[in-house]
Write a protein that holds these residues in place. Structure first.
Motif, PDB file in Angstrom:
ATOM      1  N   CYS A  17       3.691   2.873   4.815  1.00 11.57           N
ATOM      2  CA  CYS A  17       4.884   2.846   5.682  1.00 11.57           C
ATOM      3  C   CYS A  17       6.143   3.281   4.945  1.00 11.57           C
ATOM      4  CB  CYS A  17       5.099   1.433   6.229  1.00 11.57           C
ATOM      5  SG  CYS A  17       5.601   0.241   4.941  1.00 11.57           S
ATOM      6  N   CYS A  64       0.836  -1.223   0.000  1.00 11.85           N
ATOM      7  CA  CYS A  64       0.000   0.000   0.000  1.00 11.85           C
ATOM      8  C   CYS A  64       0.860   1.257   0.000  1.00 11.85           C
ATOM      9  CB  CYS A  64      -0.955   0.007   1.190  1.00 11.85           C
ATOM     10  SG  CYS A  64      -0.196   0.542   2.745  1.00 11.85           S
ATOM     11  N   CYS A  94       1.530  -4.720   5.510  1.00 12.05           N
ATOM     12  CA  CYS A  94       1.238  -5.396   4.242  1.00 12.05           C
ATOM     13  C   CYS A  94       2.251  -6.464   3.842  1.00 12.05           C
ATOM     14  CB  CYS A  94       1.194  -4.387   3.106  1.00 12.05           C
ATOM     15  SG  CYS A  94       0.046  -3.038   3.323  1.00 12.05           S
TER      16      CYS A  94
HETATM   17  S1  FES Z   1       3.256  -1.387   2.457  1.00 15.94           S
HETATM   18 FE1  FES Z   1       1.367  -1.112   3.467  1.00 15.94          FE
HETATM   19  S2  FES Z   1       1.945  -0.664   5.512  1.00 15.94           S
HETATM   20 FE2  FES Z   1       3.805  -1.190   4.550  1.00 15.94          FE
END
Ligand code: FES
Ligand code: FES
Length: 167
Positions: free
Chosen positions: A108, A105, A142
């Motif tokens: 972070c 996503c 994720c």
């Molecule tokens: S890529 Fe989604 S929180 Fe790390």
């Protein structure tokens, strides 16, 4: 409430702005400086999404006051590409996350990049266990972390290669 002036170097440029004493660095960056790369996740120093670099240290900007940055050098993810081998070219850690799919996503990711950048300055040739320990202050919901580790390994190798060429 009265405001006070804060002067700092932000991504290499001097910035002077009036802020309230209570203004958190992450809000200062996002709202006063239009630098929205530092994300707000937990606001309690747990997730690391807001990580920036202050005077050579990783700092969680959600629990740091803007006024504490008086005279400091602050680097955010927006300034990272400028530190690459050539202006405008991705920094090795950015390239690593891109090549090794170190994100899903992406929430972070700015914090991960900033921590990876500082971690590799602290430890240019880390083991996998050292990467996991060094990045432990940054949480990802994720990826399961495997590709983040690979991204940091990629960046470490690339930075070492660049240094060899420069030597
Ligand atoms: S890529 Fe989604 S929180 Fe790390
Ligand atoms: S928002 Fe700062 S550590 Fe989570």
């Amino acid at each position: 409430m009265g405001k006070k002036l804060v002067t700092l170097k932000l991504n290499g440029k001097t910035v002077e702005k009036a802020v309230e004493a209570r203004t958190l660095l992450v809000h200062f960056l996002r709202e006063d400086c239009a630098l929205t790369g530092a994300h707000i996740g937990c606001e309690t120093s747990h997730c690391g999404a807001c990580t920036v670099d202050i005077d050579g240290q990783s700092v969680k900007s959600c629990t740091h006051l803007a006024l504490q940055c008086e005279g400091a050098e602050v680097l955010t993810v927006e300034g990272l590409a400028g530190l690459g081998a050539q202006p405008g070219v991705l920094h090795a850690v950015q390239e690593g996350f891109y090549k090794e799919h170190g994100l899903q996503c992406g929430f972070c990711t700015p914090g991960m990049l900033m921590r990876a950048y500082r971690f590799l300055q602290e430890n240019p040739n880390p083991s996998e266990a050292q990467i996991r320990a060094g990045m432990a202050g940054n949480l990802c919901r994720c990826t399961g972390y495997q590709n983040i580790v690979k991204a940091v390994q990629y960046a470490a190798a690339k930075l070492q290669q660049t240094e060899k060429v420069a030597a």
